[in-house]
Scaffold this motif. Structure first.
Motif, PDB file in Angstrom:
ATOM      1  N   LEU A 249       0.838  -1.203   0.000  1.00  0.00           N
ATOM      2  CA  LEU A 249       0.000   0.000   0.000  1.00  0.00           C
ATOM      3  C   LEU A 249       0.877   1.258   0.000  1.00  0.00           C
ATOM      4  N   SER A 252       2.735   1.981  -3.202  1.00  0.00           N
ATOM      5  CA  SER A 252       1.907   2.309  -4.363  1.00  0.00           C
ATOM      6  C   SER A 252       1.345   3.720  -4.305  1.00  0.00           C
ATOM      7  N   ILE A 253       1.018   4.183  -3.097  1.00  0.00           N
ATOM      8  CA  ILE A 253       0.174   5.386  -3.037  1.00  0.00           C
ATOM      9  C   ILE A 253       0.878   6.632  -2.512  1.00  0.00           C
ATOM     10  N   THR A 256       0.318  10.242  -3.815  1.00  0.00           N
ATOM     11  CA  THR A 256      -0.860   9.957  -4.645  1.00  0.00           C
ATOM     12  C   THR A 256      -0.480   9.121  -5.881  1.00  0.00           C
ATOM     13  N   ALA A 284      -6.247   0.542   2.819  1.00  0.00           N
ATOM     14  CA  ALA A 284      -6.612   1.587   1.847  1.00  0.00           C
ATOM     15  C   ALA A 284      -7.737   2.454   2.404  1.00  0.00           C
ATOM     16  N   ARG A 341      -9.090   8.376  -3.688  1.00  0.00           N
ATOM     17  CA  ARG A 341      -8.686   7.514  -2.580  1.00  0.00           C
ATOM     18  C   ARG A 341      -7.983   6.286  -3.153  1.00  0.00           C
ATOM     19  N   PRO A 342      -7.182   5.593  -2.328  1.00  0.00           N
ATOM     20  CA  PRO A 342      -6.509   4.389  -2.822  1.00  0.00           C
ATOM     21  C   PRO A 342      -7.535   3.442  -3.435  1.00  0.00           C
ATOM     22  N   PRO A 362      -3.126   6.632  -7.410  1.00  0.00           N
ATOM     23  CA  PRO A 362      -3.100   5.691  -6.279  1.00  0.00           C
ATOM     24  C   PRO A 362      -3.910   4.430  -6.562  1.00  0.00           C
TER      25      PRO A 362
END
Ligand code: NAD
Length: 471
Positions: A249, A252-253, A256, A284, A341-342, A362
């Motif tokens: 997580l 990846s994000i 953003t 997430a 949002r994720p 994201p």
């Protein structure tokens, strides 16, 4: 030119685009200063780099405030201002050691009667063209090393994120010895810069990278390209699924997902897929947007508004073709900015754009695999080769899988480490880049031209040695 504020969507900043004459004049000013800069020697140049680092640190709040408006994010803006100073300090410390270690001594050549000596001189004028996702760091990451090498540096920041340049020019005025200047504008100014410099480093999209490489080829100057990515993460059956989901997580994000080294595809072993996905969704959904208070939360808005529609389109077409959106998936408008949002997708297939094209958002598409060989093949089934990551039950297992991935840098038991680890020499593969590493010692050594002094220590042959009957 005008710039959009990513938190409000309003066009609230104007700046002067450099004319072609101004680009040429800046290049000439820098060329005029470069010989003295190089002659100073590495120790004296290092002192100027440290003086610049101190000046940046003293004004870091102003630089970070302007950059926070450019990018819509505060904590990363502060990290960028200090990161720039840190990079200057790193090269100031390492540069003189590297110069001291260069092989210069006279040594015998394999050719009889000849001794060799090597001299080093920097490419006189270095040029950088930078993107909008980490505007300060990526404007200077190569320039700092080039300055340490003895080049003068002409930098074109992204026209999408120009506000930080104003305070930075004031900082630069306090360190007049440093031969660094900025030119402002879009593609035309980028092309004009390439016409002026002796070496160009470009960071940005693969499509623009091709245009930069073509222009550099016409001028016969070296071009180092740091381009897009579609980084895969492989999570093996022996990995702890909860830990793996948490690492995935974050990797990846962060920012953003607007980072070239973001994880953009996840391949997870079927044995642990259910627990992994559960924790990924939980994590997430616990992530907060940095809105309305920019000082709280995890994710900022999209910096470049058209990016939001591109990301949404990838999600929508995947969804229409059968992918499931487990969480997120919508562009949200808050206060005039575009946010997301994720977003976690499953039931994605290898032909979908969300698996094939860079997303820069994201978004975590997850593919469940049964066979590790198949996971590696899918990870390598891409035109990109920037970086990748492996999470496994042990470092040894991660290393064994990682060695089979066709990319420039592989994070083991973590993800997206390339941007944090400055001494990890690596070369991007396939359409993710071209040229020597910007990380590690090579980051500076590539800017030094080697000149051979070929010393004849015996008598030089005359034309008689070439007479037809001489041999
Ligand atoms: P971009 O390619 O649109 O623009 C980058 C820079 O090139 C800007 O300064 C722009 O003004 C300039 N430019 C545009 N057209 C040009 C032309 N024809 N000639 C010369 N210069 C030109 O990239 P972007 O959208 O600003 O940045 C996002 C991209 O950057 C993503 O693809 C991302 O993966 C990539 N990126 C790569 C790395 C890396 O190290 N590999 C790091 C960060 C971002």
């Amino acid at each position: 030119m005008k710039a959009i504020n990513p938190r409000t969507g309003e066009t609230d900043y104007e700046f002067a685009e450099s004319s072609l004459g101004e680009v040429a004049a800046a290049a000439q000013r820098l060329r005029d200063r470069q010989a003295d800069w190089e002659k100073k020697g590495p120790e004296a140049r290092a002192k100027v780099l440290v003086a610049m680092a101190e000046a940046v640190e003293a004004r870091s709040a102003d630089i970070a405030d302007a950059l926070a408006i450019d990018t819509g994010r505060q904590a990363v803006a502060r990290m960028e201002a200090f990161g720039f100073a840190g990079s200057l300090r790193r090269w100031a410390a390492r540069g003189p050691e590297l110069f001291a270690g260069l092989p210069r001594d006279r040594r015998p050549s394999a050719t009889p009667g000849v001794e060799l000596e090597t001299r080093y001189s920097a490419y006189p004028l270095f040029g950088a063209i930078a993107p909008w996702n980490f505007p300060v760091i990526l404007s200077h990451i190569d320039a700092n090393a080039a300055l340490m090498a003895g080049s003068a540096a002409l930098v074109k920041p992204s026209e999408i994120t120009p506000r930080w340049v104003e305070p930075m020019r004031e900082v630069l005025a306090q360190v007049p010895e440093l031969p660094l200047e900025y030119v402002m504008g879009g593609p035309e100014v980028g092309q004009a810069l390439i016409e002026q410099v002796d070496y160009v480093c470009f960071t940005g999209s693969t499509a623009t990278g091709r245009k930069v490489a073509e222009a550099a080829a016409r001028n016969l100057i070296p071009a180092n390209l740091e381009l897009g990515g579609k980084d895969p993460l492989i999570v093996t059956a022996s990995a702890d699924p909860i830990w793996a989901a948490q690492v995935a997580l974050r990797a990846s994000i962060v920012a953003t997902g607007q980072a070239c080294q973001s994880i953009e595809r996840i391949y997870v072993a079927r044995e642990i897929a259910e627990l992994f996905l559960e924790e990924l969704v939980r994590g997430a959904e616990a992530v907060e947007l940095a809105y309305p208070d920019p000082g709280k939360g995890h994710l900022g808005p999209f910096i470049f508004p058209p990016q939001a529609s591109k990301v949404a389109e990838q999600i929508d077409t995947a969804h229409a073709a059968g992918a499931r959106v487990l969480t997120g998936g919508e562009v949200e408008n808050h206060g005039g900015g575009a946010w997301m949002r994720p977003t976690i997708l499953t039931d994605v297939t290898p032909d979908m754009a969300v698996i094939r094209e860079e997303t820069f958002g994201p978004v975590l598409p997850v593919i469940v695999y049964d066979d590790i060989g198949d996971a590696i093949a899918q990870a390598n089934d891409t035109t990109y080769g920037l970086s990748a990551a492996v999470l496994a039950g042990s470092l040894d297992e991660a290393a064994e899988v990682g060695a089979q991935i066709d990319a420039g840098a592989i994070s083991l038991q973590d993800g997206a480490m390339t941007s944090m680890v400055n001494d990890a020499t690596n070369m991007s593969r396939k359409t993710s880049g071209l040229g020597p590493s910007r990380m590690g010692d090579e980051g500076m050594l590539r800017f030094l031209r080697q000149q051979a002094l070929i010393r004849r220590v015996t008598e030089a042959p005359t034309i008689e040695a070439y007479a037809e009957d001489a041999r």
